[in-house]
Design a protein around this motif. Structure first.
Motif, mmCIF file in Angstrom:
data_model
loop_
_atom_site.group_PDB
_atom_site.id
_atom_site.type_symbol
_atom_site.label_atom_id
_atom_site.label_comp_id
_atom_site.label_asym_id
_atom_site.label_seq_id
_atom_site.Cartn_x
_atom_site.Cartn_y
_atom_site.Cartn_z
ATOM 1 N N GLY A 280 0.784 -1.228 0.000
ATOM 2 C CA GLY A 280 0.000 0.000 0.000
ATOM 3 C C GLY A 280 0.814 1.275 0.000
ATOM 4 N N HIS B 70 3.501 2.813 -2.192
ATOM 5 C CA HIS B 70 4.142 2.565 -3.481
ATOM 6 C C HIS B 70 5.665 2.648 -3.466
ATOM 7 C CE1 HIS B 70 0.289 2.115 -5.311
ATOM 8 N NE2 HIS B 70 -0.051 3.396 -5.169
ATOM 9 N N GLU C 23 6.936 -0.427 -1.672
ATOM 10 C CA GLU C 23 6.728 -1.595 -2.525
ATOM 11 C C GLU C 23 7.791 -1.653 -3.622
ATOM 12 O OE1 GLU C 23 1.843 -1.944 -2.270
ATOM 13 O OE2 GLU C 23 2.759 -1.023 -4.029
ATOM 14 N N ARG D 96 8.279 2.769 -11.920
ATOM 15 C CA ARG D 96 6.851 2.697 -12.262
ATOM 16 C C ARG D 96 6.011 2.318 -11.038
ATOM 17 N NH1 ARG D 96 8.289 -0.453 -17.306
ATOM 18 N NH2 ARG D 96 8.500 1.151 -18.871
ATOM 19 N N ARG D 97 6.505 1.353 -10.291
ATOM 20 C CA ARG D 97 5.758 0.923 -9.102
ATOM 21 C C ARG D 97 5.695 2.045 -8.070
ATOM 22 N NH1 ARG D 97 7.755 -4.404 -7.597
ATOM 23 N NH2 ARG D 97 6.098 -5.159 -8.930
ATOM 24 N N GLY E 172 2.985 4.274 -8.666
ATOM 25 C CA GLY E 172 1.654 3.661 -8.633
ATOM 26 C C GLY E 172 1.229 3.059 -9.957
ATOM 27 N N GLN E 173 2.176 2.896 -10.837
ATOM 28 C CA GLN E 173 1.915 2.326 -12.168
ATOM 29 C C GLN E 173 2.288 0.858 -12.158
ATOM 30 O OE1 GLN E 173 0.749 4.330 -14.810
ATOM 31 N NE2 GLN E 173 0.619 5.970 -13.294
ATOM 32 N N CYS E 174 1.364 0.006 -11.863
ATOM 33 C CA CYS E 174 1.650 -1.429 -11.868
ATOM 34 C C CYS E 174 1.621 -1.951 -13.287
ATOM 35 C CB CYS E 174 0.643 -2.180 -11.003
ATOM 36 S SG CYS E 174 0.706 -1.676 -9.288
#
Length: 122
Positions: free
Chosen positions: A15, A17, A20, A115-116, A119-121
């Motif tokens: 949660g 970004h 992660e 990207r992650r 927030g771009q998965c």
């Protein structure tokens, strides 16, 4: 152990970004989670609400170890750690210095991490 640690790192970062992204970069790189000199800077605990195993990296300690020669690494490995520490904990990193010299596979991992973090998965 590595897959359990990877799962715990992902659980703790879920949660958030940038967290992660950093965890994913270290996990995907595949080197550091097999090294005791890195793992001594990873903390583990169980989630108080449901007991889920969680883990997090003490990025300050990792960078201090890297800078102090207690975490020997190749130039490319150092770049990966510094980029991950920047994403997760705001440690300054010069992309001008970090990006040139990393191999193609690491560049793909860094690109995915950025990207992650945004927030771009995939």
């Amino acid at each position: 152990m590595t897959s359990q640690l990877s799962t715990a790192l992902r659980a703790a970062a879920a949660g958030i970004h940038p967290d992660e992204a950093a965890a994913g970069l270290i996990i995907s790189h595949g080197t550091f989670l097999r090294r005791e000199d890195f793992l001594c800077h990873v903390e583990t605990a169980a989630c108080i609400s449901d007991g889920t195993p969680m883990a997090w990296i003490d990025w300050d300690a990792v960078i201090a170890a890297l800078d102090g020669g207690r975490l020997p690494a190749s130039g490319g490995e150092k770049r990966i750690v510094r980029i991950a520490a920047s994403l997760a904990a705001g440690h300054p990193v010069s992309l001008r210095d970090a990006i040139p010299g990393i191999d193609r596979q690491s560049l793909e991992l860094v690109t995915t991490a950025i990207r992650r973090a945004a927030g771009q998965c995939e």
